[in-house]
Design a protein around this motif. Structure first.
Motif, PDB file in Angstrom:
ATOM      1  N   ASP A 128       0.867  -1.185   0.000  1.00  0.00           N
ATOM      2  CA  ASP A 128       0.000   0.000   0.000  1.00  0.00           C
ATOM      3  C   ASP A 128       0.895   1.223   0.000  1.00  0.00           C
ATOM      4  O   ASP A 128       1.359   1.670   1.049  1.00  0.00           O
ATOM      5  CB  ASP A 128      -0.923   0.000   1.214  1.00  0.00           C
ATOM      6  N   ALA A 129       1.160   1.754  -1.189  1.00  0.00           N
ATOM      7  CA  ALA A 129       2.103   2.861  -1.323  1.00  0.00           C
ATOM      8  C   ALA A 129       1.454   4.232  -1.196  1.00  0.00           C
ATOM      9  O   ALA A 129       2.146   5.242  -1.173  1.00  0.00           O
ATOM     10  CB  ALA A 129       2.836   2.762  -2.656  1.00  0.00           C
ATOM     11  N   ALA A 130       0.117   4.293  -1.117  1.00  0.00           N
ATOM     12  CA  ALA A 130      -0.550   5.593  -1.043  1.00  0.00           C
ATOM     13  C   ALA A 130      -0.068   6.443   0.131  1.00  0.00           C
ATOM     14  O   ALA A 130       0.172   7.642  -0.031  1.00  0.00           O
ATOM     15  CB  ALA A 130      -2.065   5.396  -0.987  1.00  0.00           C
ATOM     16  N   PRO A 131       0.098   5.863   1.353  1.00  0.00           N
ATOM     17  CA  PRO A 131       0.601   6.695   2.464  1.00  0.00           C
ATOM     18  C   PRO A 131       1.988   7.262   2.194  1.00  0.00           C
ATOM     19  O   PRO A 131       2.318   8.351   2.667  1.00  0.00           O
ATOM     20  CB  PRO A 131       0.609   5.725   3.653  1.00  0.00           C
ATOM     21  N   LEU A 132       2.827   6.530   1.444  1.00  0.00           N
ATOM     22  CA  LEU A 132       4.156   7.036   1.106  1.00  0.00           C
ATOM     23  C   LEU A 132       4.054   8.256   0.203  1.00  0.00           C
ATOM     24  O   LEU A 132       4.759   9.246   0.394  1.00  0.00           O
ATOM     25  CB  LEU A 132       4.986   5.947   0.430  1.00  0.00           C
ATOM     26  N   ILE A 133       3.172   8.191  -0.799  1.00  0.00           N
ATOM     27  CA  ILE A 133       2.977   9.335  -1.693  1.00  0.00           C
ATOM     28  C   ILE A 133       2.523  10.550  -0.887  1.00  0.00           C
ATOM     29  O   ILE A 133       3.041  11.655  -1.042  1.00  0.00           O
ATOM     30  CB  ILE A 133       1.952   8.996  -2.786  1.00  0.00           C
ATOM     31  N   ASP A 134       1.557  10.339   0.015  1.00  0.00           N
ATOM     32  CA  ASP A 134       1.049  11.438   0.840  1.00  0.00           C
ATOM     33  C   ASP A 134       2.161  12.016   1.713  1.00  0.00           C
ATOM     34  O   ASP A 134       2.293  13.233   1.861  1.00  0.00           O
ATOM     35  CB  ASP A 134      -0.105  10.956   1.717  1.00  0.00           C
ATOM     36  N   ALA A 135       2.989  11.140   2.328  1.00  0.00           N
ATOM     37  CA  ALA A 135       4.077  11.605   3.196  1.00  0.00           C
ATOM     38  C   ALA A 135       5.117  12.379   2.391  1.00  0.00           C
ATOM     39  O   ALA A 135       5.645  13.393   2.857  1.00  0.00           O
ATOM     40  CB  ALA A 135       4.722  10.421   3.908  1.00  0.00           C
ATOM     41  N   ALA A 136       5.425  11.914   1.159  1.00  0.00           N
ATOM     42  CA  ALA A 136       6.406  12.598   0.317  1.00  0.00           C
ATOM     43  C   ALA A 136       5.899  13.980  -0.097  1.00  0.00           C
ATOM     44  O   ALA A 136       6.668  14.944  -0.162  1.00  0.00           O
ATOM     45  CB  ALA A 136       6.720  11.760  -0.918  1.00  0.00           C
ATOM     46  N   ILE A 137       4.591  14.093  -0.365  1.00  0.00           N
ATOM     47  CA  ILE A 137       4.007  15.393  -0.717  1.00  0.00           C
ATOM     48  C   ILE A 137       4.014  16.322   0.496  1.00  0.00           C
ATOM     49  O   ILE A 137       4.392  17.494   0.405  1.00  0.00           O
ATOM     50  CB  ILE A 137       2.578  15.206  -1.259  1.00  0.00           C
ATOM     51  N   ASP A 138       3.619  15.788   1.665  1.00  0.00           N
ATOM     52  CA  ASP A 138       3.596  16.597   2.885  1.00  0.00           C
ATOM     53  C   ASP A 138       4.991  17.081   3.271  1.00  0.00           C
ATOM     54  O   ASP A 138       5.151  18.159   3.857  1.00  0.00           O
ATOM     55  CB  ASP A 138       2.987  15.798   4.044  1.00  0.00           C
ATOM     56  N   ALA A 139       6.018  16.283   2.935  1.00  0.00           N
ATOM     57  CA  ALA A 139       7.392  16.661   3.245  1.00  0.00           C
ATOM     58  C   ALA A 139       8.002  17.577   2.202  1.00  0.00           C
ATOM     59  O   ALA A 139       9.129  18.049   2.363  1.00  0.00           O
ATOM     60  CB  ALA A 139       8.258  15.405   3.384  1.00  0.00           C
ATOM     61  N   GLY A 140       7.266  17.835   1.105  1.00  0.00           N
ATOM     62  CA  GLY A 140       7.764  18.724   0.066  1.00  0.00           C
ATOM     63  C   GLY A 140       8.629  18.045  -0.974  1.00  0.00           C
ATOM     64  O   GLY A 140       9.196  18.716  -1.843  1.00  0.00           O
TER      65      GLY A 140
END
Length: 324
Positions: free
Chosen positions: A245-257
């Motif tokens: 489930d890679a969706a949380p990783l995408i969200d974390a990468a966006i939130d981190a800039g």
């Protein structure tokens, strides 16, 4: 007569050990006084005879651009391991610049640093903590990070030294691994006394791992790849991220800039497709396929740009300062 001479050897060694400590304190005071950016309010010898070292209080570094403050630092060596410097880390460290300060807090912090007897290059280093927090927010649980000097091997052309890293860092509350596995890092200089005295430490020229477990923010997976710095210091290379489930990783990468906000919907709606894409350049340097039920996200950095599958998602991150 011979027996008496033999008995004198340990006496002389202990005597030399005890005499060395006052000399060490005096030398430390002289050398610290010569560093304009550094101030220390107190320097004491280590208690007892089983260690030789210093207890420093009120440590402050300020070069006009950046600053660092530590309440205290314990440093010592032992008779059996005189080339290994050990330290008890302070509970808090404050660092920053004129724009603001950051507080790093550690529990049960310990460190060790082993030097080659000739040349003084760092041959091994390790840091252990019970937990870390940043500005009051939990950052990690238990952690151990070690680095061992290795052969340069197939590192970037300008590499002078390389280290094998072993990381075992848990999430806050020890809720699974945050980082766990092995990696290698290449530097354009040596980590020795000369590097420590320079304003600019050796640059990181590359990082690689054959498999590192990563977790946090609802994400769990593993990462493999190799990234080096181009002439401008920007990342260049390929990384494969494996997860169910890679969706949380995408969200974390966006939130981190790391990734742009405007690709959130695109990335999440196309995640399954991206997880089966090739790398943007079409060149796959031997990454294994995803296991059943897994996605493999191919991330590529080239020409100063970052690609997720064949989709350009923004600029490559800066791995090092540009080559001078």
């Amino acid at each position: 007569m011979k027996r008496r001479a033999l008995l004198m050897i340990p006496v002389l060694l202990v005597g030399g050990w005890l005499l060395a400590e006052p000399l060490l304190v005096r030398q430390a005071r002289v050398q610290i006084a010569e560093i304009a950016e550094l101030s220390v309010t107190g320097i004491k010898a280590q208690p007892g005879t089983d260690r030789l070292g210093l207890y420093l209080e009120g440590i402050a570094w300020d070069d006009g651009l950046r600053f660092l403050d530590m309440p205290a630092l314990d440093l010592w060596v032992t008779p059996l391991t005189p080339t290994t410097i050990r330290a008890t880390l302070p509970d808090t460290v404050t660092y920053g610049d004129r724009m603001g300060a950051t507080n790093l807090a550690a529990t049960e912090g310990r460190a060790s640093l082993r030097l080659w007897p000739f040349g003084g290059e760092v041959s091994f280093a390790a840091v252990d903590v019970g937990s870390l927090s940043l500005d009051g927010q939990p950052l990690t649980g238990k952690g151990n990070v070690s680095a061992r000097l290795a052969n340069i091997g197939d590192g970037p052309g300008q590499a002078v030294s390389s280290y094998d890293l072993d990381l075992a860092v848990s999430q806050p509350g020890d809720a699974g691994p945050l980082l766990q596995g092995k990696a290698q890092v290449w530097l354009d200089g040596k980590l020795d006394a000369a590097a420590a005295s320079q304003a600019v430490p050796p640059r990181v020229l590359g990082v690689s791992t054959e498999g590192m477990e990563i977790g946090g923010a609802g994400f769990a997976g593993r990462i493999a790849g190799r990234v080096t710095a181009d002439a401008e210091g920007l990342a260049e290379g390929q990384v494969a991220i494996y997860s169910r489930d890679a969706a949380p990783l995408i969200d974390a990468a966006i939130d981190a800039g790391i990734l742009s906000q405007n690709i959130r919907v695109l990335a999440n709606t196309m995640l399954n497709r991206i997880g089966h894409m090739d790398f943007a350049s079409g060149a796959d340097t031997g990454f294994p396929a995803a296991a059943e039920g897994e996605l493999r996200l191919p991330v590529e950095f080239r020409d100063g740009r970052m690609f997720l599958g064949t989709i350009e998602v923004g600029p490559a991150f800066r791995l090092a300062d540009p080559a001078s």
